[in-house]
Design a protein around this motif. Structure first.
Motif, PDB file in Angstrom:
ATOM      1  N   UNK A  28      -6.291  -3.264  -1.500  1.00  0.00           N
ATOM      2  CA  UNK A  28      -5.108  -2.776  -2.237  1.00  0.00           C
ATOM      3  C   UNK A  28      -5.547  -1.869  -3.375  1.00  0.00           C
ATOM      4  N   UNK A  29      -4.616  -1.069  -3.857  1.00  0.00           N
ATOM      5  CA  UNK A  29      -4.892  -0.179  -4.984  1.00  0.00           C
ATOM      6  C   UNK A  29      -5.417  -1.015  -6.158  1.00  0.00           C
ATOM      7  N   UNK A  30      -6.623  -0.703  -6.681  1.00  0.00           N
ATOM      8  CA  UNK A  30      -7.190  -1.527  -7.768  1.00  0.00           C
ATOM      9  C   UNK A  30      -6.577  -1.282  -9.131  1.00  0.00           C
ATOM     10  N   UNK A  31      -5.841  -0.169  -9.282  1.00  0.00           N
ATOM     11  CA  UNK A  31      -5.269   0.173 -10.582  1.00  0.00           C
ATOM     12  C   UNK A  31      -6.308  -0.087 -11.672  1.00  0.00           C
ATOM     13  N   UNK A  32      -7.391   0.698 -11.610  1.00  0.00           N
ATOM     14  CA  UNK A  32      -8.581   0.388 -12.393  1.00  0.00           C
ATOM     15  C   UNK A  32      -8.415   0.575 -13.902  1.00  0.00           C
ATOM     16  N   UNK A  33      -7.468   1.415 -14.341  1.00  0.00           N
ATOM     17  CA  UNK A  33      -7.266   1.558 -15.782  1.00  0.00           C
ATOM     18  C   UNK A  33      -6.606   0.301 -16.333  1.00  0.00           C
ATOM     19  N   UNK A  34      -7.094  -0.156 -17.472  1.00  0.00           N
ATOM     20  CA  UNK A  34      -6.608  -1.413 -18.036  1.00  0.00           C
ATOM     21  C   UNK A  34      -5.100  -1.398 -18.263  1.00  0.00           C
ATOM     22  N   UNK A  35      -4.563  -0.245 -18.671  1.00  0.00           N
ATOM     23  CA  UNK A  35      -3.125  -0.167 -18.944  1.00  0.00           C
ATOM     24  C   UNK A  35      -2.297  -0.315 -17.671  1.00  0.00           C
TER      25      UNK A  35
ATOM     26  N   UNK B 245      -1.287  -6.041  -7.406  1.00  0.00           N
ATOM     27  CA  UNK B 245      -0.404  -6.933  -6.656  1.00  0.00           C
ATOM     28  C   UNK B 245      -0.812  -8.397  -6.789  1.00  0.00           C
ATOM     29  N   UNK B 246      -2.105  -8.657  -6.954  1.00  0.00           N
ATOM     30  CA  UNK B 246      -2.561 -10.046  -7.068  1.00  0.00           C
ATOM     31  C   UNK B 246      -2.333 -10.524  -8.498  1.00  0.00           C
ATOM     32  N   UNK B 247      -1.219 -11.210  -8.666  1.00  0.00           N
ATOM     33  CA  UNK B 247      -0.811 -11.810  -9.932  1.00  0.00           C
ATOM     34  C   UNK B 247      -0.306 -13.218  -9.621  1.00  0.00           C
ATOM     35  N   UNK B 248      -0.225 -14.099 -10.606  1.00  0.00           N
ATOM     36  CA  UNK B 248       0.207 -15.478 -10.330  1.00  0.00           C
ATOM     37  C   UNK B 248       1.514 -15.587  -9.554  1.00  0.00           C
ATOM     38  N   UNK B 249       2.510 -14.777  -9.906  1.00  0.00           N
ATOM     39  CA  UNK B 249       3.785 -14.856  -9.202  1.00  0.00           C
ATOM     40  C   UNK B 249       3.659 -14.489  -7.744  1.00  0.00           C
TER      41      UNK B 249
ATOM     42  N   UNK C 273      -2.651 -22.667   6.233  1.00  0.00           N
ATOM     43  CA  UNK C 273      -2.683 -21.218   6.392  1.00  0.00           C
ATOM     44  C   UNK C 273      -3.639 -20.566   5.403  1.00  0.00           C
ATOM     45  N   UNK C 274      -4.082 -19.359   5.715  1.00  0.00           N
ATOM     46  CA  UNK C 274      -5.126 -18.685   4.937  1.00  0.00           C
ATOM     47  C   UNK C 274      -4.604 -17.394   4.300  1.00  0.00           C
ATOM     48  N   UNK C 275      -4.933 -17.213   3.040  1.00  0.00           N
ATOM     49  CA  UNK C 275      -4.693 -15.959   2.329  1.00  0.00           C
ATOM     50  C   UNK C 275      -6.036 -15.247   2.253  1.00  0.00           C
ATOM     51  N   UNK C 276      -6.135 -14.091   2.907  1.00  0.00           N
ATOM     52  CA  UNK C 276      -7.391 -13.349   2.990  1.00  0.00           C
ATOM     53  C   UNK C 276      -7.261 -12.026   2.258  1.00  0.00           C
ATOM     54  N   UNK C 277      -8.067 -11.853   1.226  1.00  0.00           N
ATOM     55  CA  UNK C 277      -8.098 -10.621   0.448  1.00  0.00           C
ATOM     56  C   UNK C 277      -9.463  -9.952   0.596  1.00  0.00           C
ATOM     57  N   UNK C 278      -9.486  -8.640   0.492  1.00  0.00           N
ATOM     58  CA  UNK C 278     -10.746  -7.899   0.481  1.00  0.00           C
ATOM     59  C   UNK C 278     -10.584  -6.674  -0.411  1.00  0.00           C
ATOM     60  N   UNK C 279     -11.620  -6.363  -1.168  1.00  0.00           N
ATOM     61  CA  UNK C 279     -11.592  -5.192  -2.044  1.00  0.00           C
ATOM     62  C   UNK C 279     -12.997  -4.621  -2.180  1.00  0.00           C
TER      63      UNK C 279
ATOM     64  N   UNK D 216     -11.773  -5.656  -9.633  1.00  0.00           N
ATOM     65  CA  UNK D 216     -10.584  -6.251  -9.013  1.00  0.00           C
ATOM     66  C   UNK D 216     -10.962  -7.531  -8.273  1.00  0.00           C
ATOM     67  N   UNK D 217     -12.140  -7.557  -7.658  1.00  0.00           N
ATOM     68  CA  UNK D 217     -12.599  -8.774  -6.990  1.00  0.00           C
ATOM     69  C   UNK D 217     -12.687  -9.926  -7.983  1.00  0.00           C
ATOM     70  N   UNK D 218     -13.219  -9.645  -9.168  1.00  0.00           N
ATOM     71  CA  UNK D 218     -13.315 -10.678 -10.205  1.00  0.00           C
ATOM     72  C   UNK D 218     -11.925 -11.123 -10.645  1.00  0.00           C
ATOM     73  N   UNK D 219     -11.009 -10.161 -10.756  1.00  0.00           N
ATOM     74  CA  UNK D 219      -9.622 -10.483 -11.114  1.00  0.00           C
ATOM     75  C   UNK D 219      -8.977 -11.371 -10.049  1.00  0.00           C
TER      76      UNK D 219
END
Length: 238
Positions: free
Chosen positions: A143-150, A156-160, A173-179, A184-187
């Protein structure tokens, strides 16, 4: 298609209520083949938000394990997965019409009966069209990493969002992410580790090896030659 463009208005002020989205709609020019596919194949293989909660039995003609992929790009890896796993049904969501057109062309070319697509905002499709406890796997690749802090609020990967995915997955079931973006991986890792009801398949605090079901892309192989990393995260719903 593109129902998310129709912004809702505040019933009191009449102002458009713009929600924060994890993508920007940058639509390139459609090829003749992609346009033809959208015109002729979308009615056959396309899914609409206006259809309400997806009746998978009616769409696929069976009740099989279902995989939901968010943002499949031009669709090559999703087509590859659907081709080698005919026993599973795949639902893709993509906002860029050239990619949707390319996927439709591939569905026709390979005669795939186990792959369908939305052209819409994946979050809203999950909320409105996917039944709770109905998915075997949710895939979120590069997914788009939106690398700028602002812009981190647009990731998209947020608690909600994690809670939403958890609701839609069946038990186990499995949630599979890749970046390919280390920050963003650390996030992603920190966000998932803070949530309850998940098991990190690689062990708490660890990334996973790329599973066999995720094809390695040309972009990924090129990045590896340049020394770029790719991080996979797999979490199982308890």
């Amino acid at each position: 298609m593109l129902d998310f463009i129709r912004q809702d208005k505040d019933p009191v002020t009449g102002r458009v209520m713009r929600r924060v989205r994890s993508f920007v709609l940058r639509e390139g020019r459609l090829t003749h083949g992609q346009q033809r596919a959208l015109d002729t194949l979308w009615p056959v293989y396309g899914l609409e938000r206006s259809g309400g909660v997806l009746d998978a039995q009616a769409v696929f003609g069976r009740d099989a394990p279902r995989v939901f992929e968010i943002g499949y790009g031009m669709g090559a890896s999703l087509v590859a997965m659907a081709t080698v796993a005919p026993e599973m049904d795949f639902i893709g969501v993509e906002v860029h019409r050239p990619g949707v057109g390319a996927l439709l062309m591939a569905i026709e070319e390979h005669g795939l009966e186990n792959l369908r697509s939305y052209c819409d905002d994946a979050v809203e499709i999950l909320e409105q069209c996917i039944a709770d406890d109905s998915l075997t796997r949710v895939q979120l690749y590069f997914p788009d990493p939106w690398h700028k802090k602002k812009h981190h609020k647009r990731r998209i990967v947020q608690p909600g969002f994690v809670s939403l995915v958890q609701r839609k997955l069946a038990a186990g079931g499995v949630f599979h992410m890749a970046t390919d973006w280390e920050d963003y991986a650390a996030h992603m890792l920190a966000t998932m580790e803070a949530e309850t009801g998940w098991e990190n398949i690689a062990g708490a605090g660890h990334f996973s090896e790329r599973p066999a079901w995720r094809p390695e892309t040309k972009f990924e192989r090129r990045g590896a030659r340049l020394g770029h990393g790719v991080w996979d995260l797999l979490y199982r719903k308890r």
